[in-house]
Design a protein around this motif. Structure first.
Motif, PDB file in Angstrom:
ATOM      1  N   ALA A   1       6.159  -4.772   7.332  1.00  0.00           N
ATOM      2  CA  ALA A   1       6.267  -4.096   8.825  1.00  0.00           C
ATOM      3  C   ALA A   1       4.652  -4.430   9.262  1.00  0.00           C
ATOM      4  O   ALA A   1       4.626  -4.339  10.444  1.00  0.00           O
ATOM      5  CB  ALA A   1       6.332  -2.497   8.401  1.00  0.00           C
ATOM      6  N   SER A   2       3.646  -4.436   8.709  1.00  0.00           N
ATOM      7  CA  SER A   2       2.284  -4.541   9.184  1.00  0.00           C
ATOM      8  C   SER A   2       1.657  -6.082   9.232  1.00  0.00           C
ATOM      9  O   SER A   2       0.763  -6.220   9.888  1.00  0.00           O
ATOM     10  CB  SER A   2       1.281  -3.425   8.223  1.00  0.00           C
TER      11      SER A   2
ATOM     12  N   ARG B   1       5.699  -3.122  17.908  1.00  0.00           N
ATOM     13  CA  ARG B   1       5.827  -2.214  16.694  1.00  0.00           C
ATOM     14  C   ARG B   1       4.860  -1.355  16.760  1.00  0.00           C
ATOM     15  O   ARG B   1       5.024  -0.276  16.460  1.00  0.00           O
ATOM     16  CB  ARG B   1       5.887  -3.085  15.386  1.00  0.00           C
TER      17      ARG B   1
ATOM     18  N   SER C   1      -8.319 -11.113  15.118  1.00  0.00           N
ATOM     19  CA  SER C   1      -7.336 -10.228  15.438  1.00  0.00           C
ATOM     20  C   SER C   1      -6.836  -9.425  14.223  1.00  0.00           C
ATOM     21  O   SER C   1      -5.653  -9.070  14.098  1.00  0.00           O
ATOM     22  CB  SER C   1      -6.073 -10.997  15.795  1.00  0.00           C
TER      23      SER C   1
ATOM     24  N   ALA D   1       3.935 -10.276  11.069  1.00  0.00           N
ATOM     25  CA  ALA D   1       3.829 -10.674  12.219  1.00  0.00           C
ATOM     26  C   ALA D   1       2.815 -11.991  12.268  1.00  0.00           C
ATOM     27  O   ALA D   1       3.038 -12.920  13.177  1.00  0.00           O
ATOM     28  CB  ALA D   1       3.424  -9.902  13.416  1.00  0.00           C
TER      29      ALA D   1
ATOM     30  N   THR E   1      -4.176  -9.181  19.056  1.00  0.00           N
ATOM     31  CA  THR E   1      -3.581  -8.506  18.027  1.00  0.00           C
ATOM     32  C   THR E   1      -2.130  -8.095  18.337  1.00  0.00           C
ATOM     33  O   THR E   1      -1.178  -8.179  17.528  1.00  0.00           O
ATOM     34  CB  THR E   1      -4.413  -7.534  17.036  1.00  0.00           C
TER      35      THR E   1
ATOM     36  N   GLU F   1       0.344   3.556  16.478  1.00  0.00           N
ATOM     37  CA  GLU F   1      -0.433   3.480  15.084  1.00  0.00           C
ATOM     38  C   GLU F   1      -0.045   2.368  14.609  1.00  0.00           C
ATOM     39  O   GLU F   1       0.755   1.596  14.846  1.00  0.00           O
ATOM     40  CB  GLU F   1      -0.116   4.693  14.109  1.00  0.00           C
ATOM     41  N   ILE F   2      -0.941   1.672  13.638  1.00  0.00           N
ATOM     42  CA  ILE F   2      -0.776   0.589  12.854  1.00  0.00           C
ATOM     43  C   ILE F   2       0.831   0.509  12.128  1.00  0.00           C
ATOM     44  O   ILE F   2       0.937   1.522  11.837  1.00  0.00           O
ATOM     45  CB  ILE F   2      -1.632   0.360  11.845  1.00  0.00           C
ATOM     46  N   PRO F   3       1.669  -0.327  12.505  1.00  0.00           N
ATOM     47  CA  PRO F   3       2.851  -0.500  12.022  1.00  0.00           C
ATOM     48  C   PRO F   3       2.930  -0.275  10.471  1.00  0.00           C
ATOM     49  O   PRO F   3       1.962  -0.863   9.921  1.00  0.00           O
ATOM     50  CB  PRO F   3       3.399  -1.931  12.372  1.00  0.00           C
ATOM     51  N   GLY F   4       3.888   0.719  10.047  1.00  0.00           N
ATOM     52  CA  GLY F   4       3.736   0.759   8.589  1.00  0.00           C
ATOM     53  C   GLY F   4       3.082   1.920   8.187  1.00  0.00           C
ATOM     54  O   GLY F   4       3.296   2.401   7.024  1.00  0.00           O
ATOM     55  N   ALA F   5       2.401   2.682   8.909  1.00  0.00           N
ATOM     56  CA  ALA F   5       1.780   3.509   8.616  1.00  0.00           C
ATOM     57  C   ALA F   5       2.577   4.906   8.135  1.00  0.00           C
ATOM     58  O   ALA F   5       3.341   5.126   8.976  1.00  0.00           O
ATOM     59  CB  ALA F   5       0.508   4.045   9.610  1.00  0.00           C
ATOM     60  N   ARG F   6       2.135   5.396   6.896  1.00  0.00           N
ATOM     61  CA  ARG F   6       3.299   6.599   6.345  1.00  0.00           C
ATOM     62  C   ARG F   6       2.423   7.892   6.432  1.00  0.00           C
ATOM     63  O   ARG F   6       3.228   8.774   6.804  1.00  0.00           O
ATOM     64  CB  ARG F   6       3.438   6.136   5.136  1.00  0.00           C
ATOM     65  N   THR F   7       1.261   7.929   6.011  1.00  0.00           N
ATOM     66  CA  THR F   7       0.777   9.402   5.875  1.00  0.00           C
ATOM     67  C   THR F   7      -0.334   9.713   6.653  1.00  0.00           C
ATOM     68  O   THR F   7      -0.682  10.868   6.964  1.00  0.00           O
ATOM     69  CB  THR F   7       0.808   9.512   4.367  1.00  0.00           C
ATOM     70  N   GLU F   8      -1.351   8.660   6.631  1.00  0.00           N
ATOM     71  CA  GLU F   8      -2.689   9.047   7.204  1.00  0.00           C
ATOM     72  C   GLU F   8      -2.756   8.634   8.757  1.00  0.00           C
ATOM     73  O   GLU F   8      -3.120   7.615   9.052  1.00  0.00           O
ATOM     74  CB  GLU F   8      -3.797   8.258   6.459  1.00  0.00           C
TER      75      GLU F   8
ATOM     76  N   GLN G   1      -8.531  -3.216  11.306  1.00  0.00           N
ATOM     77  CA  GLN G   1      -8.662  -2.568  10.166  1.00  0.00           C
ATOM     78  C   GLN G   1      -7.435  -1.652   9.980  1.00  0.00           C
ATOM     79  O   GLN G   1      -6.645  -1.116  10.749  1.00  0.00           O
ATOM     80  CB  GLN G   1      -9.946  -1.345  10.249  1.00  0.00           C
TER      81      GLN G   1
ATOM     82  N   LYS H   1     -10.778   0.836  18.570  1.00  0.00           N
ATOM     83  CA  LYS H   1     -10.564   1.775  17.753  1.00  0.00           C
ATOM     84  C   LYS H   1     -10.132   1.139  16.230  1.00  0.00           C
ATOM     85  O   LYS H   1     -10.529   1.417  15.176  1.00  0.00           O
ATOM     86  CB  LYS H   1      -9.218   2.654  18.076  1.00  0.00           C
ATOM     87  N   TYR H   2      -9.424  -0.043  16.253  1.00  0.00           N
ATOM     88  CA  TYR H   2      -8.936  -0.863  15.266  1.00  0.00           C
ATOM     89  C   TYR H   2     -10.012  -2.102  14.947  1.00  0.00           C
ATOM     90  O   TYR H   2      -9.776  -2.680  13.942  1.00  0.00           O
ATOM     91  CB  TYR H   2      -7.648  -1.296  15.074  1.00  0.00           C
TER      92      TYR H   2
ATOM     93  N   GLY I   1      -5.202   3.148   8.611  1.00  0.00           N
ATOM     94  CA  GLY I   1      -4.072   3.990   9.236  1.00  0.00           C
ATOM     95  C   GLY I   1      -3.158   3.945   7.907  1.00  0.00           C
ATOM     96  O   GLY I   1      -2.141   4.867   7.811  1.00  0.00           O
ATOM     97  N   LEU I   2      -2.963   2.804   7.418  1.00  0.00           N
ATOM     98  CA  LEU I   2      -2.213   2.854   6.061  1.00  0.00           C
ATOM     99  C   LEU I   2      -2.797   3.861   4.980  1.00  0.00           C
ATOM    100  O   LEU I   2      -3.956   3.602   4.772  1.00  0.00           O
ATOM    101  CB  LEU I   2      -1.915   1.539   5.465  1.00  0.00           C
TER     102      LEU I   2
ATOM    103  N   GLY J   1       8.114   5.488   7.992  1.00  0.00           N
ATOM    104  CA  GLY J   1       7.115   4.505   8.337  1.00  0.00           C
ATOM    105  C   GLY J   1       7.793   3.296   8.867  1.00  0.00           C
ATOM    106  O   GLY J   1       6.900   2.147   9.335  1.00  0.00           O
TER     107      GLY J   1
ATOM    108  N   ASP K   1      -0.398   2.679   0.103  1.00  0.00           N
ATOM    109  CA  ASP K   1       0.102   1.621   0.628  1.00  0.00           C
ATOM    110  C   ASP K   1      -0.701   0.400   0.862  1.00  0.00           C
ATOM    111  O   ASP K   1      -0.256  -0.586   0.531  1.00  0.00           O
ATOM    112  CB  ASP K   1       0.363   1.974   2.382  1.00  0.00           C
TER     113      ASP K   1
ATOM    114  N   PHE L   1       3.991  -7.498  17.291  1.00  0.00           N
ATOM    115  CA  PHE L   1       3.153  -6.757  16.628  1.00  0.00           C
ATOM    116  C   PHE L   1       2.755  -5.456  17.488  1.00  0.00           C
ATOM    117  O   PHE L   1       2.793  -4.174  17.338  1.00  0.00           O
ATOM    118  CB  PHE L   1       1.893  -7.157  16.359  1.00  0.00           C
TER     119      PHE L   1
END
Lengths: 443, 259
Positions: B44-45, A49, B104, B48, A35, A56-63, B107, A28-29, B110-111, A152, B115, A46
């Motif tokens: 946060a993202s 987290r 690694s 690491a 990672t 979800e990817i850490p720090g994601a706030r809205t989307e 993408q 997906k990512y 998601g942010l 987030g 952000d 990571f």
């Protein structure tokens, strides 16, 4: 049946090769397993987290993505076939027994996905193929409500369902199909004594609040949970338990260290037909401390350890208490990043005070990633068990041998003779050496 | 003044204003609250892998085959700017959004855009190069019209591949078996594995021949891959891009116009 297994295995290997690799989230990512994993399935910071953030990817706030947005089916599977040559030596009678087995002919199926801004779910089903009889078990199924504070940061999240607690540093063994002694399924598999182990690490029907605050490698991980079951098949009406853990990370330049502590306390009603005149409740707790650190020079040696203390006031339905201490220490070495790993771990479980039992286990070996998700493992496990030495393992006219201790499963009713007719079990001194070579395939 | 003259005047004015705004934007200091937010998202993202201070020494960096970038140096491979220059904000935003394939670096779509933009602003504070006025304005690779692709294009691209000695590193067949492969290191002394150009998974930044054309033009700063902007003509860079793209294992030749 064997042909079917081999066909399935071959198909899976070919499918992995064709698809290049990378289960679920890596696809997906558009990234690699590393990672989120030190080496799958062991999560790195990571990855922890990521999990705490509703996958979800850490720090994601809205989307946030929805199930439809995933673009791929949120399905993955892992299988770990293995050939094991086992040599069991009875040190009391100088007997040696050798067997060669094929294990792990089954798959673990996963479905994990975010379902919007806050909701996500995790499920794991294990399908074990045992000859003509195949077993299907729901290992985990829980829903998450994450990012409660809408920042987030993952500081506050909730989970509900059948799940593991995130106790500090439940360190997965790198060797496919190796059961660590501490938190393993059968710490005393070869003895007639049924000793309650440190099974609170099993998935349980629970509700928990948890989070990481703040930062990622200097953050404080915490969890507070309530459970209604202490084993997989426990009667949910008669078990109550509380769990809490904290795990603090520290970082000074390249030096990383984590220290944690946890507590699990539970009350378990024991209800067995025909034995109602005996005590019915087992109050038990498990508590421990954990430590993990990376070497500060090249960060390639990860050392970890844990000490656990367990106490039950009625392990065997006859009111006998039991104290167990468990500890493990190990090191994982990154020989070639994303390719070759070496590992070693030493486990010790001791119930010497009350049951005259102790067990040790040494695991060591290598793990080579042919692909990101196609792993070859090999190693040796030396398991040593001593039981009942110096005294008979009886107390109050009964044996430990027939009644499952501690939290009882609904289907764990005694099948042997009544307590009055049971004879004492003899001492045991066994050393089991197992050479293993296996695959771990994820897709 | 007739209508067409006015149209030209206003068109020129608008283009000038936007052009200036673009250059100004690269130099401008972001609002402190944007940088603060970017720092929060970064920790946060990103930390690491890239480390708390951006040195590329995060807690999981040692376990990664492709080491995380040292953001304090301000040297980036994936750029639309000429060799040796800083990336644009758009370049950084693109890398964060799309990740780097087969590494690694995931993408980060998601942010939210907000952000990601804030992270770009914060990352720019980690290297003093972004605060150096001498680094600006950035010389961005001009847009180029792809030539028509024909069967002959591949042969011409192959000629460029041979004459420019691409095979020294990438090998005669593109599998990365060139003679100097074993001596390849990046600017930090880390050994660099020359990518097998016949395998699509090794294309870290390229999703089309146009991306390859850009890489041949700008180079991958910090890696052994140089810029060929001054040594290979624009047309030949396109031919080379078409040829290399055709090496991708199991991929049929794709015209850039279809991308």
């Amino acid at each position: 049946m064997i042909r079917t297994h081999l066909f399935l295995l071959l198909t899976l290997i070919l499918a992995v090769d064709e698809a290049y690799s990378l289960p679920l989230f890596a696809r997906k990512y558009n990234t690699t397993c590393f990672t989120c994993h030190i080496a799958p399935p062991l999560l790195n910071d990571f990855g922890e987290r990521f999990r705490s953030n509703g996958f979800e990817i850490p720090g994601a706030r809205t989307e946030r993505t929805t199930l439809e947005d995933n673009g791929i089916l949120p399905l993955a599977l892992i299988t770990q076939p293995m050939v094991a040559h086992e040599q069991q030596k009875d040190n009391l009678y100088s007997r040696v027994q050798r067997t060669t087995l094929v294990k792990g002919l089954g798959v673990e199926l996963f479905s994990i996905a975010p379902l919007g801004k806050h909701f996500s779910y995790f499920s794991e089903i294990e399908v074990a193929l045992n000859g003509e009889e195949s077993e299907v078990e729901l290992n985990m199924l829980y829903a998450q409500y994450t990012d409660v504070l809408n920042t987030g940061s993952g500081a506050l999240n909730f989970r509900l369902g059948k799940m593991h607690f995130l106790q500090p540093l439940t360190h997965t063994s790198f060797l496919a199909n190796t059961d660590p002694l501490i938190y393993g399924d059968h710490p005393f598999p070869a003895t007639t004594t049924t000793l309650n182990d440190l099974h609170f690490a099993h998935s349980m029907f629970s509700v928990a609040a948890y989070g990481i605050l703040p930062g990622i490698h200097e953050g404080l991980q915490w969890e507070l949970g309530y459970t209604t079951g202490a084993k997989n098949t426990v009667d949910l009406r008669n078990a109550r338990g509380l769990f809490g853990s904290v795990n603090q990370g520290f970082a000074i330049d390249q030096f990383h260290l984590e220290a944690g502590a946890f507590f699990f306390g539970a009350k378990q009603r024991i209800t067995i037909d025909g034995y109602s005149r005996y005590p019915k409740t087992n109050n038990h707790y498990r508590t421990g401390v954990a430590l993990k650190l990376f070497d500060p020079w090249i960060n390639r040696f990860h050392l970890y350890g844990q000490y656990v203390l367990g106490r039950d006031d009625n392990i065997d339905y006859w009111g006998e208490d039991r104290k167990v201490t468990g500890s493990f220490a190990g090191v994982d070495a990154i020989v070639l990043p994303e390719k070759l790993y070496a590992f070693a771990r030493y486990d010790l479980l001791d119930a010497g005070d009350t049951l005259k039992e102790s067990a040790t286990q040494i695991d060591c070996g290598l793990r080579y990633h042919l692909l990101s998700n196609l792993v070859l493992t090999g190693g040796v496990t030396i398991h040593s068990l001593k039981s009942g030495k110096g005294s008979a393992s009886t107390s109050g006219g009964h044996s430990h041998s027939i009644i499952p201790a501690g939290p009882l499963d609904a289907d764990d009713e005694p099948s042997g003779p009544s307590p009055a007719t049971v004879s004492a079990s003899g001492p045991v001194d066994l050393t089991t050496t197992t050479f293993k070579i296996g695959l771990m395939i994820g897709y | 003044m007739n209508r067409s003259v006015w149209l030209c005047f206003w068109s020129f004015a608008i283009v000038s204003i936007f052009g200036f705004a673009s250059a100004w934007d690269e130099l401008s200091a972001p609002r402190p609250e944007v940088v603060a937010h970017g720092k929060s998202v970064y920790h946060a993202s990103c930390s690491a892998c890239h480390g708390k201070s951006g040195k590329g020494n995060g807690i999981i960096a040692a376990n990664l085959a492709v080491k995380p970038r040292d953001l304090t140096r301000g040297v980036y491979e994936n750029r639309s700017t000429m060799s040796g220059q800083l990336p644009t904000k758009g370049d950084l935003f693109k890398t964060i959004s799309e990740g780097i394939h087969s590494t690694s670096m995931p993408q980060f779509r998601g942010l939210s855009s907000e952000d990601r933009e804030a992270v770009v602003e914060y990352i720019r504070t980690l290297s003093p190069r972004f605060a150096d006025a001498d680094e600006f304005p950035l010389d961005i690779l001009a847009d180029s019209k792809a030539p028509e692709s024909t069967p002959n294009t591949l042969a011409l691209g192959r000629n460029v591949y041979v004459t420019m000695k691409c095979a020294d590193c990438h090998g005669a067949t593109g599998k990365g078996e060139g003679e100097v492969v074993k001596q390849q290191f990046d600017e930090l002394g880390e050994p660099v594995e020359t990518p097998d150009l016949t395998d699509p998974i090794n294309y870290e930044f390229s999703r089309s021949p146009r991306d390859l054309y850009r890489i041949f033009s700008t180079g991958l700063d910090g890696s052994p891959m140089p810029s060929y902007f001054a040594t290979i003509s624009e047309t030949d860079r396109w031919y080379l891009a078409y040829y290399v793209w055709s090496l991708r294992q199991g991929m049929s030749y794709v015209s850039d116009s279809s991308q």
